[in-house]
Design an enzyme around this catalytic site. Structure first.
Site, PDB file in Angstrom:
ATOM      1  N   GLY A 436       0.819  -1.207   0.000  1.00 56.66           N
ATOM      2  CA  GLY A 436       0.000   0.000   0.000  1.00 56.66           C
ATOM      3  C   GLY A 436       0.847   1.249   0.000  1.00 56.66           C
ATOM      4  NE  ARG A 437       3.284   3.216  -4.565  1.00 56.26           N
ATOM      5  CZ  ARG A 437       4.537   3.660  -4.685  1.00 56.26           C
ATOM      6  NH1 ARG A 437       4.884   4.842  -4.229  1.00 56.26           N
ATOM      7  NH2 ARG A 437       5.448   2.925  -5.281  1.00 56.26           N
ATOM      8  N   GLY A 438       0.571   5.020   1.658  1.00 55.25           N
ATOM      9  CA  GLY A 438      -0.208   5.909   2.517  1.00 55.25           C
ATOM     10  C   GLY A 438       0.405   7.285   2.496  1.00 55.25           C
ATOM     11  N   GLY A 441       4.408   7.615   2.428  1.00 51.54           N
ATOM     12  CA  GLY A 441       5.274   6.463   2.433  1.00 51.54           C
ATOM     13  C   GLY A 441       4.662   5.243   1.768  1.00 51.54           C
ATOM     14  CB  VAL A 443       2.763   0.001   3.637  1.00 45.43           C
ATOM     15  CG1 VAL A 443       2.758  -0.993   4.780  1.00 45.43           C
ATOM     16  CG2 VAL A 443       2.384   1.388   4.136  1.00 45.43           C
ATOM     17  CE  LYS A 457       3.394   5.626   6.369  1.00 43.83           C
ATOM     18  NZ  LYS A 457       2.342   6.275   7.163  1.00 43.83           N
ATOM     19  CG  ASP A 549      -5.376  12.259   7.068  1.00 41.55           C
ATOM     20  OD1 ASP A 549      -6.445  12.589   6.504  1.00 41.55           O
ATOM     21  OD2 ASP A 549      -4.379  11.838   6.458  1.00 41.55           O
TER      22      ASP A 549
END
Ligand code: NAG
Ligand code: NAG
Ligand code: NAG
Ligand code: NAG
Ligand code: NAG
Ligand code: NAG
Ligand code: NAG
Ligand code: NAG
Length: 708
Positions: A436-438, A441, A443, A457, A549
Site C-alpha cells: 500500500g501507499r499511505g 510512504g 508500505v 512503512k 486525518d
C-alpha cells in the site's frame, strides 16, 4: 422571673468581653509583644482580633482570628503572617516602625516577616470590621493590607485575584504551608492543585475540558469573591450559593488541610462552624491525601480511609500524606518480579512511561543496530464500564496510587539481534512486496525472524523531518488499544525512516469498501471499533491526541475485520486541559473529510476528528466517497437534501444506501448510524458529539435493536 434576669445579664457579659483594655490601633513607634496576652488588636465591633498565637511548643505566629472561639480554647484563625517561620515565646514582637514598615522579630533580633513598606507621613495599623488588617498613612492611603496576602482563608468581601492563592495548612494542628493551592491558572480558570511530590490539578475534574466543567477561559480579569450573603462568584463563570444563604451569618471560605475547599458558616458567635458548601464530595478524588504508594478508599459513615499497597508500610503513623514505603528489596530476576492486579483502583498523575515486556528481534536495512529503537509501550487504563463505575463509587474503593509502584514492580528485558543488518531487507524480500501507499510512504509486507508478519512503512525521505518523525513515533509508542494499530518498532538513520507495524490481513477500509466483501454487520462493527479507537485517543490517553486525518485509508482491518485506526503521522498530542491546540500552523487532513474549522481558521479540537469520522460513516452507508461530488453537491449536502425530500426515514435511507449492500441491512441500526453520522458532521463543532458519546449511542442501539 428568673428568665428575665438572665436576659438582662447576657448583653452585659457580651459587652464586657471586648470592652476591656483592648488595642484598636498601633501608631507611632509601637509594638505588640508575644509575652503579653493583652497585646491584641481588636476590630471596632470586636469580631476580629490580631495577635500572637501559639502554634507549637514555644512557637508563635502573628495571626488574625475570630474573637469568639468556636469551642473552649479553640480559635478560628483566618490569617497568619509568618506561618512558616514561627517565633520564640520570649522577646519576639510585631513592631510598627517610624519609617512606615511593620516587622516581626524573633527573640528581639531576627526579622522573620515584614510588610516592606515606607512612608513619609505617619502611619497606623488597625483591624477593620471585615477582618482586614490595614496599614494606613495619615492621608488615608492604604500601604499594605492582609486581604492582599491570604493564607488558607477567604473572608466575605475579600477578593481572590490573579496574583493571590490560598494555600492549605499542613495538617489539623500544623499551620505551616501545606500541599494544596487554590489559584487562577494561566487559562483563567480557578483550580485546586496538589503540589506534593507530583503536581496535579484535581478541581475542576481534570478529565473534563474547561467548558465541560462549565468554566469559561475567556475572562482574563481573574477575580473571585464571596459576598456577605454567601454567594461566591469567579470570573471563570464558576459560582455557588451557600446552603444557608442570607444575612447575619459569619462565614469563611477555607482551603482545608485535606485539600477540600469548604464554606463554613455560623449564626451565633459562640457556635461551632457548619459546612454550608464544599468543592469535592468524594474525598478520594482529592489527590495526594493518602500519600505515595497508598490507596484511598471511601467508607460511608466513616469517611476517607488510607491503606498501604501490599508490600508497603506506612511511613509516619501520624501523617498519611507521607504515604508508604516499600518493604521488599527490588531485584530484576525474572522469577521474582511481576505485576500485581489491584481491582477497582483508579490512578492519578502522569505516566513516566510504561512498558510491557516487549521483545524486539530485528534490525534494519540501512540502520545499524545502535539506532534501532524499541518502543516504550504505554500502560493503558481500560475503559471502565458503567457497572464498574458503580462498584467503584459505592463499594467504597475509589483509590489513587502513586504510579511509581508499577515502575518498581516492573522489570524490562531487551533482546536485540545485533549483527543482522540485512535482516529487514531479507524480511521484506528487498522491499518487493508493496502492500500500500499511505500518506508520505510506501508500505511493504515482511516476515520477521520470529515469523511474525509485519507491515514495514518506508517514509518518503522528504516527507518528515527528524522532529516530526520522533513525534509520530513517541505518540504511537504511548498508545495501546485494540482499535489502534500496534507499532512494533522504528528506525531512523540519516534520511531513512522506517516504521514496523503489525500486518493487517484485510488491508484498509477503503479497499474493502471498493470491493464487494463488506457486509452490513461488518460495517457496523467497524463503525463501533473505529469510534472506540478514536474515543481512546481523545479521552482516555494521558496525552490527548488528535488524529486529524481520519479516513477509510487509515482504518485497517485485521483477520477478523476488527478495525485499527492507523497513521498518526499528522497528529500531535493536545495538552490536556488546553481548550484548543493553537499550535497547528498547517492545514492537515484529506479533502472531503476535513472539518470546516480548518477552512475558517477556528480552534482545532477533537471535534475535527468527529467530523471526519462522520464522513467515514456516511461513506460506509452510502458507498460514496466524500471527496467526490454527487449531482454537483458535496455528499453531506446531497444526503441532507434527500432526507428533506423523503417523507419517512426508511424511504430516504433506501435512496442513499450503498447499492453494494443489496438491501441487506438492519433498519434500526442503519437509522441510528445515520443519525450519528449526521450529528458528527454538524457544521457547528459544539453540536457534534464526542467520540465516547458516539460509542455510547452506537452500543446502546446494538443492545436494543432487533434484526429486521
Ligand atoms: C509542621 O509541618 C512542617 C512541615 O512538615 C514541619 O517542618 C514542622 O515541624 C511542623 N510543625 C509542627 C508544630 O509540628
Ligand atoms: C479544640 O477542638 C478540638 C475538637 O475540634 C478538641 O479536641 C480540643 O480539645 C479543643 N481544644 C481545646 C484547647 O479545648
Ligand atoms: C457565563 O454565565 C452566564 C450566565 O450564567 C452565561 O450567560 C454565559 O454564557 C456564561 N459564559 C460562558 C463563557 O460560559
Ligand atoms: C469578567 O469577570 C468580571 C468579574 O466576574 C466581570 O465583572 C466582568 O464583567 C467579566 N467580563 C466579561 C467580558 O464577561
Ligand atoms: C533487603 O536488603 C537488606 C540489605 O541488603 C537486608 O538487610 C534486608 O533484610 C533485605 N530485606 C528483605 C525484605 O529482603
Ligand atoms: C529464581 O531463579 C534463581 C536462579 O535462576 C534461583 O536461584 C532463585 O532461587 C529463584 N527464585 C525464586 C523465588 O524462585
Ligand atoms: C513476558 O515475558 C515472559 C518471559 O519472556 C513471557 O513468558 C510472556 O509471555 C511475556 N508476556 C507478554 C505479554 O509478552
Ligand atoms: C523510552 O524510555 C527511555 C527511558 O525512559 C527513553 O530514554 C527513551 O527515549 C524512550 N524512547 C522513546 C521512543 O520514547
Amino acid at each position: 422571673m428568673a428568665i428575665s434576669i438572665i436576659l438582662l445579664f447576657l448583653p452585659l457579659i457580651f459587652f464586657s468581653s471586648f470592652s476591656s483594655s483592648t488595642i484598636d490601633r498601633l501608631s507611632g513607634a509601637s509594638s505588640l509583644s508575644v509575652e503579653h496576652a493583652d497585646d491584641v488588636l481588636t476590630s471596632p465591633d470586636g469580631v476580629f482580633s490580631a495577635g500572637f498565637f501559639p502554634v507549637g511548643d514555644n512557637a508563635y505566629c502573628f495571626a488574625i482570628w475570630f474573637s469568639e472561639p468556636y469551642s473552649e480554647g479553640n480559635r478560628t484563625i483566618v490569617w497568619m503572617a509568618n506561618r512558616d517561620e514561627p517565633v520564640n515565646g520570649r522577646k519576639s514582637e510585631l513592631s510598627l516602625r517610624k519609617s512606615g514598615n511593620v516587622i516581626i522579630t524573633d527573640a528581639g533580633r531576627l526579622t522573620v516577616w515584614s510588610t516592606d513598606t515606607v512612608s513619609e507621613s505617619s502611619v497606623f495599623l488597625y483591624l477593620h470590621e471585615n477582618g482586614n488588617l490595614i496599614l494606613q498613612n495619615s492621608e488615608g492611603g492604604v500601604l499594605w493590607q492582609s486581604f492582599d496576602s491570604p493564607t488558607d482563608t477567604l473572608l466575605p468581601q475579600q477578593l481572590l485575584t490573579k496574583d493571590m492563592q490560598l494555600v492549605s495548612s499542613r495538617s489539623q494542628g500544623n499551620y505551616s504551608s501545606g500541599f494544596y493551592k487554590l489559584y487562577f491558572d494561566n487559562d483563567n480558570v480557578l483550580r485546586l492543585l496538589y503540589g506534593g511530590p507530583e503536581i496535579t490539578v484535581y478541581w475542576p475534574d481534570p478529565e473534563l475540558m474547561s467548558w465541560e466543567a462549565s468554566r469559561s477561559t475567556f475572562n482574563s480579569s481573574r477575580i473571585a469573591f464571596l459576598d456577605s450573603l454567601g454567594y461566591f462568584s469567579s470570573s471563570d463563570n464558576f459560582t455557588f450559593m451557600s446552603a444557608d444563604y442570607g444575612e447575619r451569618v459569619q462565614r469563611i471560605l477555607k482551603l482545608d488541610f485535606d485539600g477540600n475547599i469548604r464554606l463554613y458558616s455560623r449564626k451565633y458567635r459562640m457556635d461551632k462552624w457548619t459546612v454550608s458548601w464544599q468543592a469535592m464530595s468524594q474525598p478520594c478524588r482529592i489527590h495526594g491525601t493518602c500519600g505515595p504508594n497508598s490507596i484511598c478508599s471511601y467508607v460511608p459513615h466513616f469517611g476517607r480511609k488510607c491503606s498501604c499497597l501490599p508490600g508497603f508500610k506506612i511511613r509516619d503513623r501520624t501523617d498519611w500524606s507521607l504515604g508508604c514505603v516499600q518493604e521488599f528489596n527490588l531485584t530484576c530476576t525474572r522469577n521474582e518480579t511481576g505485576f500485581l492486579k489491584l481491582s477497582n483502583v483508579e490512578f492519578f498523575g502522569y505516566d513516566y512511561g510504561f512498558f510491557a515486556n516487549y521483545t524486539f528481534g530485528i534490525n534494519w536495512l540501512d540502520c545499524s543496530s545502535t539506532v534501532v529503537k524499541q518502543l516504550n509501550r504505554t500502560y493503558t487504563k481500560h475503559q471502565e464500564n458503567a457497572s464498574l463505575k458503580f462498584v467503584v463509587r459505592f463499594a467504597m474503593v475509589v483509590g489513587s496510587v502513586e504510579l511509581g509502584v508499577i515502575f518498581i514492580l516492573w522489570c524490562f528485558f531487551i533482546r536485540t539481534h545485533r549483527n543482522s543488518s540485512a535482516e529487514l531487507k531479507k524480511a521484506t524480500q528487498g522491499f518487493s512486496k508493496e502492500i500500500g501507499r499511505g500518506a508520505g510512504g510506501v508500505v511493504y509486507r515482511g516476515m520477521l525472524s520470529d515469523h511474525r508478519i509485519a507491515a514495514v512503512k518506508r517514509l518518503n525521505d522528504a516527507y518528515q523531518g527528524e522532529a516530526e518523525f520522533q513525534a509520530e513515533v513517541s505518540t504511537i509508542g504511548k498508545l495501546n488499544h485494540m482499535n489502534l494499530t500496534e507499532m512494533w518498532g522504528y528506525c531512523a538513520e540519516g534520511k531513512h525512516r522506517l516504521l514496523v507495524y503489525k500486518y493487517m490481513e484485510h488491508g484498509s477500509l477503503a479497499e474493502q469498501l471498493s470491493s464487494n466483501s463488506l457486509g452490513w454487520e461488518k460495517r457496523f462493527d467497524i463503525a463501533v471499533g473505529t469510534a472506540k479507537g478514536l474515543a481512546y485517543l481523545h479521552e482516555e490517553c494521558l496525552e490527548w491526541v488528535l488524529h486529524c486525518d481520519v479516513k477509510p485509508q487509515n482504518i485497517l482491518l485485521d483477520s477478523n475485520y476488527q478495525p485499527k485506526v492507523s497513521d498518526f503521522g499528522l497528529s500531535r498530542p493536545l495538552k490536556r486541559g488546553s481548550q484548543a491546540n493553537k499550535g497547528f500552523s498547517k492545514i492537515r487532513g484529506t479533502r472531503g473529510y476535513m472539518a470546516p474549522e480548518w477552512v475558517f481558521n477556528l480552534p482545532i479540537t477533537s471535534k475535527v476528528d468527529v467530523y471526519s469520522y462522520g464522513m467515514v460513516l456516511l461513506e460506509m452507508i452510502s458507498g460514496k466517497c466524500p471527496a467526490e461530488e454527487i449531482e454537483n453537491r458535496r455528499v453531506v449536502t446531497w444526503v441532507r437534501e434527500k432526507m428533506k425530500q423523503a417523507t419517512e426515514m426508511s424511504s430516504w435511507i433506501e435512496m442513499i444506501i450503498d447499492p453494494k449492500l443489496e438491501g441487506k441491512y438492519d433498519k434500526g441500526r442503519m437509522e441510528i448510524l445515520f443519525e450519528v453520522a449526521l450529528k458528527c458532521v454538524a457544521e457547528d463543532r459544539d453540536a457534534r458529539p464526542t467520540m465516547s458519546q458516539v460509542v455510547e449511542m452506537l452500543l446502546h442501539q446494538e443492545n436494543d435493536s432487533e434484526l429486521v
